[in-house]
Design a protein around this motif. Structure first.
Motif, PDB file in Angstrom:
ATOM      1  N   TYR A  17      23.532  16.241  35.724  1.00  0.00           N
ATOM      2  CA  TYR A  17      24.140  16.339  34.440  1.00  0.00           C
ATOM      3  C   TYR A  17      23.193  16.103  33.490  1.00  0.00           C
ATOM      4  N   LEU A  18      22.216  15.208  33.499  1.00  0.00           N
ATOM      5  CA  LEU A  18      21.226  14.853  32.512  1.00  0.00           C
ATOM      6  C   LEU A  18      20.426  16.331  32.104  1.00  0.00           C
ATOM      7  N   LEU A  19      19.996  16.664  33.480  1.00  0.00           N
ATOM      8  CA  LEU A  19      19.086  18.093  33.165  1.00  0.00           C
ATOM      9  C   LEU A  19      19.800  19.213  32.634  1.00  0.00           C
ATOM     10  N   TYR A  20      21.076  19.547  32.809  1.00  0.00           N
ATOM     11  CA  TYR A  20      21.764  20.433  32.349  1.00  0.00           C
ATOM     12  C   TYR A  20      22.203  20.218  30.737  1.00  0.00           C
ATOM     13  N   SER A  21      22.516  18.901  30.413  1.00  0.00           N
ATOM     14  CA  SER A  21      22.699  18.263  29.301  1.00  0.00           C
ATOM     15  C   SER A  21      21.668  18.696  28.350  1.00  0.00           C
ATOM     16  N   LEU A  22      20.347  18.448  28.718  1.00  0.00           N
ATOM     17  CA  LEU A  22      19.078  18.764  27.902  1.00  0.00           C
ATOM     18  C   LEU A  22      19.077  20.453  27.573  1.00  0.00           C
ATOM     19  N   LEU A  23      19.419  21.131  28.722  1.00  0.00           N
ATOM     20  CA  LEU A  23      19.376  22.702  28.425  1.00  0.00           C
ATOM     21  C   LEU A  23      20.444  23.044  27.336  1.00  0.00           C
ATOM     22  N   ALA A  24      21.661  22.193  27.441  1.00  0.00           N
ATOM     23  CA  ALA A  24      22.826  22.675  26.475  1.00  0.00           C
ATOM     24  C   ALA A  24      22.280  22.310  25.085  1.00  0.00           C
ATOM     25  N   SER A  25      21.751  21.090  25.187  1.00  0.00           N
ATOM     26  CA  SER A  25      21.290  20.455  23.685  1.00  0.00           C
ATOM     27  C   SER A  25      20.302  21.498  23.177  1.00  0.00           C
ATOM     28  N   ILE A  26      19.414  22.088  23.779  1.00  0.00           N
ATOM     29  CA  ILE A  26      18.756  23.116  23.160  1.00  0.00           C
ATOM     30  C   ILE A  26      19.188  24.196  22.555  1.00  0.00           C
ATOM     31  N   LEU A  27      20.235  24.877  23.243  1.00  0.00           N
ATOM     32  CA  LEU A  27      21.091  25.981  23.032  1.00  0.00           C
ATOM     33  C   LEU A  27      21.756  25.458  21.825  1.00  0.00           C
ATOM     34  N   GLN A  28      22.498  24.456  21.760  1.00  0.00           N
ATOM     35  CA  GLN A  28      23.271  23.936  20.690  1.00  0.00           C
ATOM     36  C   GLN A  28      22.214  23.700  19.426  1.00  0.00           C
ATOM     37  N   GLU A  29      21.249  23.151  19.475  1.00  0.00           N
ATOM     38  CA  GLU A  29      20.422  22.895  18.352  1.00  0.00           C
ATOM     39  C   GLU A  29      19.913  24.395  17.779  1.00  0.00           C
ATOM     40  N   VAL A 205      31.404  24.505  25.095  1.00  0.00           N
ATOM     41  CA  VAL A 205      31.464  25.909  25.456  1.00  0.00           C
ATOM     42  C   VAL A 205      30.133  26.249  26.208  1.00  0.00           C
ATOM     43  N   ILE A 206      29.226  25.792  25.638  1.00  0.00           N
ATOM     44  CA  ILE A 206      27.856  26.098  26.270  1.00  0.00           C
ATOM     45  C   ILE A 206      27.939  25.754  27.763  1.00  0.00           C
ATOM     46  N   GLY A 207      28.421  24.200  28.045  1.00  0.00           N
ATOM     47  CA  GLY A 207      28.592  23.738  29.348  1.00  0.00           C
ATOM     48  C   GLY A 207      29.346  24.769  30.195  1.00  0.00           C
ATOM     49  N   ILE A 208      30.500  25.303  29.712  1.00  0.00           N
ATOM     50  CA  ILE A 208      31.090  26.072  30.594  1.00  0.00           C
ATOM     51  C   ILE A 208      30.218  27.405  30.997  1.00  0.00           C
ATOM     52  N   GLY A 209      29.580  27.888  30.167  1.00  0.00           N
ATOM     53  CA  GLY A 209      28.785  29.224  30.312  1.00  0.00           C
ATOM     54  C   GLY A 209      27.699  28.721  31.219  1.00  0.00           C
ATOM     55  N   ILE A 210      26.783  27.292  31.204  1.00  0.00           N
ATOM     56  CA  ILE A 210      25.880  27.101  31.924  1.00  0.00           C
ATOM     57  C   ILE A 210      26.555  26.738  33.570  1.00  0.00           C
ATOM     58  N   ALA A 211      27.490  26.341  33.652  1.00  0.00           N
ATOM     59  CA  ALA A 211      28.062  26.179  34.753  1.00  0.00           C
ATOM     60  C   ALA A 211      28.392  27.340  35.883  1.00  0.00           C
ATOM     61  N   ALA A 212      28.956  28.203  34.909  1.00  0.00           N
ATOM     62  CA  ALA A 212      29.303  29.656  35.565  1.00  0.00           C
ATOM     63  C   ALA A 212      28.051  30.263  35.890  1.00  0.00           C
ATOM     64  N   LEU A 213      26.850  30.472  34.920  1.00  0.00           N
ATOM     65  CA  LEU A 213      25.761  31.098  35.086  1.00  0.00           C
ATOM     66  C   LEU A 213      24.987  30.590  36.277  1.00  0.00           C
ATOM     67  N   PHE A 214      24.870  29.204  36.425  1.00  0.00           N
ATOM     68  CA  PHE A 214      24.172  28.702  37.386  1.00  0.00           C
ATOM     69  C   PHE A 214      25.020  28.311  38.630  1.00  0.00           C
ATOM     70  N   ASN A 215      26.383  28.433  38.621  1.00  0.00           N
ATOM     71  CA  ASN A 215      27.174  27.980  39.611  1.00  0.00           C
ATOM     72  C   ASN A 215      26.866  26.430  39.795  1.00  0.00           C
ATOM     73  N   VAL A 216      26.958  25.749  38.885  1.00  0.00           N
ATOM     74  CA  VAL A 216      27.074  24.244  38.970  1.00  0.00           C
ATOM     75  C   VAL A 216      28.293  23.720  39.117  1.00  0.00           C
ATOM     76  N   ASP A 217      28.583  23.650  40.446  1.00  0.00           N
ATOM     77  CA  ASP A 217      30.014  23.233  40.870  1.00  0.00           C
ATOM     78  C   ASP A 217      30.013  21.665  40.988  1.00  0.00           C
TER      79      ASP A 217
END
Length: 372
Positions: A17-29, A205-217
Motif C-alpha cells: 500500500y505504501l508503494l502504490y500510495s506513492l505512485l498515486a500521490s505522484i499522479l494526484q499531484e 479514483v486513481i487507486g481504482i485505476g492502479i489496482a485494475a491496471l497492475f492487478n493489485v488484488d
C-alpha cells in the motif's frame, strides 16, 4: 525478533500500500498542478467570503436535501471551473488588485495558490479606502463611508459582516485588519478541509485505476502471503530492508507544510504533506518494482495465458489465471480494498510501516519461571 503469520502478512500488505500510495500521490499531484486545484479551492473559499455563494435557495424545497444539494454544487463547480468570476463582482475586483494579481506565477496560472492573512487584510483595506468618495478623509472615515454606501457593490451579507467587524474594532484600522485576518483564517481552515476531501477523492479514483491496471488484488495477495512461506519471508525482508531508504525519501519529499509558513491556507495534514519533486518517486517505484521480482511478483499478480489440451483440442484462455483469482466479484472487491487503502495517503502507510517494523523487531522479554 518477534514474528508470526498475522504480523508478517500485515507488514507485506502495508509495504504494498505504501508503494502504490506513492505512485498515486505522484499522479494526484500532477493532476492538481495541471488543473491548478489549489488556486481554485482558494478562489472557492474567497467566494464564500466575498460573494453570495449559497445556491441551495435556487432549489426551493429540494434544497433541504443533501442529495440534491450535492448535484447543485457539482454543477456550479463545473460552471466556476470555466468562469471563476462574474462580471464586475467584488471577487473579481479583489483578484484584480495589484497586491493579488502579481502573486500569480504566470498568465496560465494567474491566480495565486495561497494568500497570507496580512495580504488579504491589506488588499481589503486598499479596496475600501480607494472606493470612498470623501475627499482627503482619514482611513477610518474612508472605510466607514465605503461600507455605508457599498461603493464596491459587495453582497449584502459581506457588507454587513465587514460593518460588524469595523464596529467591533471601534473604527480602529489596525484592529479592523486583525479582525479581517481572523475571519480569513477561519474560512481558509475550512477550505483546507475541502482540498483534503478533493485530494482523497482523486486518490480513490486513481487507486481504482492502479489496482485494475497492475492487478493489485488485496484479497488474493493476502492469501498468497498466508499460504506461501517463501513469498511471505521475501516480502517481509524487502519491507524491513527498505525502511531506512523510505525514511530518507520521506524526509526529503514529505514536508509539514506545502505552502509558505505564514499562510493560513493548507495547514499540516496527512493527505496534504506529500510534496512531489519532479519524478524522484517514479524512480523509487521502478527500483522497488524490480526488487519485487524476488518476491514472485506479489506486488501485482500477473495476468497470463493458459493452454488447455484436454479433449483433444487446444484452448488458450487469457486473463486472470492465478488460482486465487477465479471469482470476478472477489477480484473487484480486492481492487476496491486496494483503492481504499491508497486513498489514505502515503504518509499514513509510511508511519504505520515504521511502527510495525519496530514492533516486529522487538524481542519479547523472557518469561521467568515461577517458583514451585
Amino acid at each position: 525478533m518477534f514474528s508470526n503469520l498475522a504480523i508478517d502478512v500485515a507488514l507485506g500488505l502495508i509495504f504494498i500500500y505504501l508503494l502504490y500510495s506513492l505512485l498515486a500521490s505522484i499522479l494526484q499531484e500532477l493532476i492538481a498542478r495541471v488543473f491548478n486545484s489549489r488556486a481554485r479551492i482558494l478562489t472557492k473559499g474567497l467566494r464564500r467570503m466575498l460573494e453570495e455563494d449559497d445556491h441551495s435557495a435556487d432549489l426551493g424545497f429540494l434544497g433541504r436535501f443533501t442529495f440534491f444539494n450535492w448535484f447543485c454544487e457539482l454543477g456550479w463547480s463545473v460552471f466556476y471551473f470555466f468562469a471563476p468570476f462574474r462580471k464586475q463582482s467584488f471577487l473579481k475586483k479583489f483578484y484584480d488588485a495589484p497586491s493579488i494579481r502579481y502573486l500569480g506565477e504566470n498568465s496560465a496560472a494567474a491566480r495565486p495558490a495561497y494568500i497570507s492573512p496580512q495580504i488579504f487584510s491589506q488588499t481589503m483595506l486598499h479596496l475600501l479606502r480607494g472606493s470612498s468618495k470623501e475627499p482627503q478623509a482619514t482611513d477610518a472615515l474612508a472605510i466607514r463611508d465605503s461600507l455605508a454606501h457599498n461603493y464596491l457593490q459587495m453582497a449584502p451579507d459581506t457588507q454587513t459582516h465587514l460593518q460588524n467587524l469595523f464596529e467591533d474594532a471601534h473604527h480602529d484600522v489596525k484592529q479592523f485588519r486583525v479582525n479581517m485576518e481572523g475571519w480569513f483564517n477561519e474560512t481558509m481552515t475550512r477550505a483546507s478541509g475541502w482540498y483534503r476531501k478533493q485530494t482523497q477523492t482523486w486518490l480513490l479514483v486513481i487507486g481504482i485505476g492502479i489496482a485494475a491496471l497492475f492487478n493489485v488484488d488485496s484479497i488474493a495477495i493476502a492469501r498468497i502471503l498466508m499460504k506461501d512461506k517463501n513469498v511471505r519471508e521475501q516480502m517481509v525482508q524487502l519491507a524491513v530492508s527498505r525502511t531506512p531508504a523510505y525514511t530518507a525519501i520521506t524526509d526529503t519529499l514529505i514536508r509539514k507544510n506545502i505552502v509558505h509558513k505564514d499562510s493560513a491556507f493548507f495547514r499540516s495534514d496527512t493527505s496534504l504533506r506529500v510534496f512531489v519533486n519532479d519524478t524522484a518517486l517514479i524512480g523509487v517505484y521502478a527500483m522497488l518494482r524490480n526488487d519485487a521480482g524476488d518476491a514472485k511478483n506479489v506486488l501485482g499478480i500477473s495476468r497470463g495465458c493458459l493452454t488447455d489440451s484436454s479433449g483433444g483440442h487446444k484452448i488458450t484462455r487469457c486473463g486472470f489465471t492465478h488460482p486465487f483469482q477465479q471469482n470476478g466479484w472477489l477480484i473487484f472487491a480486492g481492487w476496491l480494498v486496494t483503492a481504499l487503502a491508497i486513498s489514505l495517503g502515503a504518509p499514513f502507510w509510511f508511519d504505520l510501516l515504521g511502527k510495525v517494523v519496530k514492533f516486529r523487531s522487538t524481542v519479547p522479554a523472557p518469561e521467568t519461571a515461577s517458583p514451585q
